[in-house]
Design an enzyme around this catalytic site. Structure first.
Site, PDB file in Angstrom:
ATOM      1  N   ASN A  59     -12.255  -2.660   0.204  1.00 12.54           N
ATOM      2  CA  ASN A  59     -11.337  -2.866   1.320  1.00 12.54           C
ATOM      3  C   ASN A  59     -12.003  -2.403   2.603  1.00 12.54           C
ATOM      4  O   ASN A  59     -12.444  -1.244   2.683  1.00 12.54           O
ATOM      5  CB  ASN A  59     -10.044  -2.058   1.135  1.00 12.54           C
ATOM      6  N   GLU A  60     -12.067  -3.279   3.561  1.00 12.88           N
ATOM      7  CA  GLU A  60     -12.642  -2.968   4.880  1.00 12.88           C
ATOM      8  C   GLU A  60     -13.982  -2.262   4.771  1.00 12.88           C
ATOM      9  O   GLU A  60     -14.305  -1.403   5.587  1.00 12.88           O
ATOM     10  CB  GLU A  60     -11.655  -2.134   5.713  1.00 12.88           C
TER      11      GLU A  60
ATOM     12  N   GLU B  45       0.861  -1.188   0.000  1.00  9.34           N
ATOM     13  CA  GLU B  45       0.000   0.000   0.000  1.00  9.34           C
ATOM     14  C   GLU B  45       0.889   1.226   0.000  1.00  9.34           C
ATOM     15  O   GLU B  45       1.914   1.252   0.696  1.00  9.34           O
ATOM     16  CB  GLU B  45      -0.879  -0.016   1.262  1.00  9.34           C
TER      17      GLU B  45
END
Ligand code: AHR
Length: 664
Positions: free
Chosen positions: A391-392, A52
């Protein structure tokens, strides 16, 4: 000394040695590894990495571009560039949008020199020098601007250049009423010129200049100077400096890419994390804006406090995965940023983006997207198999990302579209979507204490095998972990023994985050710490390396001596490599005392003639590595003799040990 006394003393010492060894063996508890009871096949993707762009991992890190704010889009005011003037100079340095290089890159730098004051006048860039200023970077914040400039003034970590290397410099230039020379030079802070080229054939329209610079001396705090020798007006854009040598010639910083490669990852998850979601939808990472000519990529505001150029784009990530020999895992945007979501009836373009991403990665060159991929230098498909849908999202976090109710319909729309066009793609959900929607894999994230991780070593032992398989996509000990200490590494190692033992359900995992530049740190701890010059692994990095480099093909059942502690002191996993028949045993001793164990391979029929022991240990739980002592906690290796029943081994305090035996 009298000879009789000497003999008696040596005899006593010998007896003492025999007694201690026998005693130790007599009193050593036994660990049994059942070679005749093979457990689950260990997934080849069990040990992956998650990249990331956080803590400057991408721009200023793995992405080898050396110029910060190369396209003058990083903020609404000029950052990372400093005017070079003298007391008599009359000149202005302004961001200008009058004649954009292209519509994605509207801002350029206008340098208008009315009076030079008898010396060259210009501007310089010191690369990713300085530090992230505290807080967010609101466009007009004077405080942020001043803090940033101050950190640049104080730091001594400018451009790192080496005398034996070459650097590719390029810039887009246009000029008006300027009939002199424009000079590009690599210089020391005191102005000693280490490499220089000049140009004078510019025009009123944009022209791209590319030159090679070969510094005559090395310097770890250099600057790139662009200067004019007389009055006139010059505009600059896309000012770029790249080392000639990048990892596999694909634009990656060699030492950082090597740290990734050394992990032998089975998987590369990209591009984030929160980075891929964006704080708001306007900052979402849209893959189509990250391919092709870097001058045409608009870049994006990075949730971690700086602008990302998107130089590290979708194609580069796929290339990186290929170069690492890892399966790419693309985190597709599900239309949910941390704070705002695409309305359900407007989701189609976002779904189309995900479908097109798969086509770009996998379609033949006879197709639209395959042809584009080929034009970017990769005719062969990248074979993308894993797509994570968001994501999440759907976790109901206080900071955002939506609830289950927000996520489910969006997830399902993506899942159905991907599966109907590409049934072989493995779709990963952010939450357990069942029974409302199917999932091929579910991604779980854990940032907890070391005790939590030790307890979680048995978390998956009783996981309902009829439920979806798992990807532990982000995890790290975050409490009392310092900048990455031994306590954290031990917790993660204990946890990994559990993942390996349960690899029939846990198919993939990745520690997070991977990289940090401590000058730009927004999240710690991390696996690899770097500055402009050096990098080192934290103890957690070495745990990853030990486990991934010693991934067996099949697990073997391990029986550890009974523990009376609420959290056991010892954790273990063992397995077999099917080709070489290597026996691999990993043992974590989280305690402050050495542990002697007899190691009994029950049902072993073959002979193991030699072995190797790799041990990562520290004197204290708070021990860390540093730039000064990068290898303080790193695996130490020694040979092991032939394996024989009754073999006993001492596992040092605070240690992670891998014992590996070979047949020949
Ligand atoms: O790894 C750091 C962050 O933690 C990731 O960006 C996010 O997915 C998680 O909350």
């Amino acid at each position: 000394m009298n000879k009789g006394f000497q003999f008696k003393r040596n005899w006593n010492l010998f007896l003492c040695f025999v007694f201690v060894s026998m005693g130790a063996n007599l009193f050593a508890a036994t660990m049994t590894i059942h070679v005749d009871q093979p457990g689950p096949v260990v997934s080849p993707t069990l040990y992956g990495i998650f990249f990331e762009d956080i803590n400057r991992a991408g721009d200023g890190g793995l992405y080898a571009e050396m110029i910060q704010n190369r396209s003058f889009e990083d903020n609404t005011f000029l950052i990372a560039w400093t005017p070079l003037t003298n007391a008599s100079t009359v000149a202005t340095f302004e961001l200008d949008k009058a004649v954009p290089l292209n519509s994605n890159n509207p801002t350029s730098l206008k340098i208008e020199v009315r009076k030079t004051g008898g010396e060259r006048v210009g501007i310089f860039n010191q690369g990713f020098k300085g530090m992230v200023a505290t807080g967010k970077a609101p466009e007009s914040s004077r405080k942020w601007r001043e803090q940033f400039a101050e950190t640049q003034r104080q730091a001594d970590n400018g451009l790192v250049i080496a005398a034996d290397k070459k650097y590719r410099f390029s810039a887009c230039v246009r000029a008006e009423d300027f009939f002199g020379k424009l000079s590009f030079s690599l210089e020391t802070q005191s102005g000693e010129i280490l490499a220089e080229k000049t140009i004078s054939d510019f025009a009123t329209h944009w022209k791209k200049f590319e030159i090679t610079l070969a510094p005559k001396k090395s310097d770890a705090n250099a600057r790139m100077v662009i200067s004019m020798d007389r009055p006139g007006t010059v505009w600059l854009d896309m000012v770029s400096l790249f080392p000639n040598d990048t990892w596999k010639n694909h634009g990656f910083r060699p030492d950082l890419a090597q740290m990734m490669d050394d992990l032998k990852p089975g998987l590369l998850r990209f591009p984030g994390g929160s980075f891929s979601e964006g704080h708001i939808l306007a900052d979402a990472w849209r893959w189509k804006e990250t391919i092709g000519d870097i001058a045409e990529r608009p870049g994006t505001w990075n949730i971690w406090g700086y602008r990302s150029t998107s130089g590290l784009g979708f194609h580069e990530y796929l290339q990186l995965a290929e170069d690492l020999g890892a399966q790419p895992l693309y985190v597709a945007h599900v239309g949910m940023a941390e704070k705002d979501f695409v309305p359900l009836d407007q989701l189609q373009p976002w779904i189309q983006d995900a479908l097109d991403a798969i086509e770009y990665a996998n379609a033949p060159i006879t197709s639209k997207w395959g042809e584009l991929r080929a034009s970017h230098g990769h005719p062969a498909p990248f074979n993308l198999k894993f797509v994570e849908i968001g994501n999440e999202n759907g976790m109901g976090y206080s900071w955002g990302g939506g609830t289950r109710t927000d996520y489910l319909p969006r997830y399902k729309a993506f899942y159905d579209a991907v599966k109907s066009r590409h049934p072989d793609i493995i779709c990963i959900a952010n939450i357990h979507t069942e029974p409302d929607a199917p999932a091929d894999l579910v991604d779980e994230h854990y940032y907890e204490s070391s005790d939590w991780f030790f307890r979680a070593a048995t978390k998956y032992d009783n996981y309902d095998r009829s439920k979806p398989k798992l990807y532990v996509g982000e995890y790290a000990v975050k409490q009392d972990a310092g900048n990455g200490n031994m306590r954290a590494a031990l917790g993660e190692a204990g946890f990994l023994t559990g993942l390996e033992r349960n690899s029939d359900v846990v198919k993939m995992s990745s520690y997070a985050p991977l990289f940090t530049n401590p000058h730009w740190q927004k999240w710690k701890p991390d696996a690899v710490v770097f500055d402009n010059t050096l990098c080192y692994g934290t103890p957690s990095y070495y745990v990853q390396k030990l486990f991934a480099n010693n991934r067996p093909d099949v697990e073997l059942r391990v029986e550890l001596p009974e523990s009376t502690n609420a959290i056991p002191m010892l954790f273990a996993a063992a397995g077999l490599n099917m080709n070489s028949r290597d026996l691999i045993l990993k043992v974590v001793n989280r305690g402050g005392q050495p542990a002697r164990l007899k190691i009994n391979f029950s049902g072993l029929k073959e002979e193991y003639l030699k072995g190797v022991c790799n041990v990562l240990s520290a004197e204290s739980l708070t021990d860390e590595n540093s730039f000064e002592h990068p290898d303080k906690i790193s695996p130490r290796s020694r040979d092991l003799p032939m394996y024989q029943p009754g073999f006993s081994h001492v596992f040092p305090p605070y240690s992670v040990t891998v014992l590996r035996w070979f047949q020949n």
